[in-house]
Design a protein around this motif. Structure first.
Motif, PDB file in Angstrom:
ATOM      1  N   GLN A  46     -39.511  13.457 -10.539  1.00 29.62           N
ATOM      2  CA  GLN A  46     -39.006  13.618 -11.544  1.00 29.62           C
ATOM      3  C   GLN A  46     -37.932  14.641 -12.561  1.00 29.62           C
ATOM      4  N   GLY A  47     -37.397  14.893 -11.557  1.00 35.30           N
ATOM      5  CA  GLY A  47     -36.656  15.653 -12.090  1.00 35.30           C
ATOM      6  C   GLY A  47     -35.023  15.872 -12.013  1.00 35.30           C
ATOM      7  N   HIS A  48     -34.005  16.206 -12.166  1.00 32.71           N
ATOM      8  CA  HIS A  48     -32.528  16.233 -12.835  1.00 32.71           C
ATOM      9  C   HIS A  48     -31.198  16.976 -11.128  1.00 32.71           C
ATOM     10  N   LEU A  49     -30.613  15.903 -11.335  1.00 34.54           N
ATOM     11  CA  LEU A  49     -30.200  16.549 -10.198  1.00 34.54           C
ATOM     12  C   LEU A  49     -29.528  17.731  -9.772  1.00 34.54           C
ATOM     13  N   GLU A  50     -30.213  18.602  -9.602  1.00 31.60           N
ATOM     14  CA  GLU A  50     -29.703  19.913  -9.767  1.00 31.60           C
ATOM     15  C   GLU A  50     -31.089  21.448  -8.966  1.00 31.60           C
ATOM     16  N   VAL A  51     -30.204  22.209  -8.640  1.00 30.97           N
ATOM     17  CA  VAL A  51     -31.334  23.288  -8.517  1.00 30.97           C
ATOM     18  C   VAL A  51     -32.132  23.848  -9.352  1.00 30.97           C
ATOM     19  N   THR A  52     -33.614  23.969  -9.230  1.00 29.90           N
ATOM     20  CA  THR A  52     -33.812  24.298 -10.135  1.00 29.90           C
ATOM     21  C   THR A  52     -35.053  26.149 -10.025  1.00 29.90           C
ATOM     22  N   GLN A  53     -34.890  26.661 -10.743  1.00 30.26           N
ATOM     23  CA  GLN A  53     -35.870  28.228 -10.573  1.00 30.26           C
ATOM     24  C   GLN A  53     -36.930  27.839  -9.541  1.00 30.26           C
ATOM     25  N   THR A  54     -37.699  27.113  -9.566  1.00 35.99           N
ATOM     26  CA  THR A  54     -38.433  26.770  -8.384  1.00 35.99           C
ATOM     27  C   THR A  54     -38.738  26.309  -7.312  1.00 35.99           C
ATOM     28  N   ASP A  55     -37.164  25.515  -6.811  1.00 31.92           N
ATOM     29  CA  ASP A  55     -37.227  25.755  -5.690  1.00 31.92           C
ATOM     30  C   ASP A  55     -36.924  26.978  -4.394  1.00 31.92           C
ATOM     31  N   ASP A  56     -36.967  26.944  -3.211  1.00 29.38           N
ATOM     32  CA  ASP A  56     -37.030  27.075  -2.739  1.00 29.38           C
ATOM     33  C   ASP A  56     -35.265  27.126  -1.960  1.00 29.38           C
TER      34      ASP A  56
END
Length: 136
Positions: free
Chosen positions: A85-95
């Motif tokens: 459900q997100g965008h094509l980018e790294v997020t703060q919650t990603d490992d």
């Protein structure tokens, strides 16, 4: 640049589609280009992502001991993350990892991108090559 075999990209997209609507995180490993069949156009030591470790392997051991024993130490140089459900980018919650590949629906080749651990986009190059056959 981030080099990825077409076969691995396709397998990761299939895993992401099967996991939807859940997020998926998969450790990735590299093989030097000189060991690949069909990567003669790359320099010999170019790291190419060729393998993944199944995301749920060793889950019961990790739950009991708090350690992931399914992946040999320092054997993965990247991580694949799906954002259903997100965008094509790294997020703060990603490992995070040295290289992070992110994919979003509709799970097509155009919906995968490579990033460094700080979230800066890197050029993703798909390689039509096969890793060496490995025996167990």
């Amino acid at each position: 640049m981030v080099f990825l075999t077409r076969g691995l990209r396709d397998a990761l997209l299939e895993l992401a589609a099967d996991a939807e609507p859940e997020k998926l995180t998969v450790p990735l490993a590299i093989t030097p280009a000189k060991e690949l069949d069909g990567a003669d156009h790359l320099e010999a030591e170019t790291p190419v992502f060729t393998h993944f470790y199944p995301p749920n392997t060793g889950g019961s051991v990790a739950a009991v001991f708090g350690m992931d024993l399914s992946i040999p130490a320092r054997q993965t140089q990247g991580r694949f993350i799906s954002h259903p459900q997100g965008h094509l980018e790294v997020t703060q919650t990603d490992d995070l990892h040295e290289v992070v590949l992110v994919a979003v629906p509709p799970w097509t080749a155009e919906m995968v991108a490579g990033f460094d651990r700080s979230g800066r986009k890197r050029e993703l190059v798909i390689v039509d090559a096969e890793p060496p056959v490995e025996l167990l």
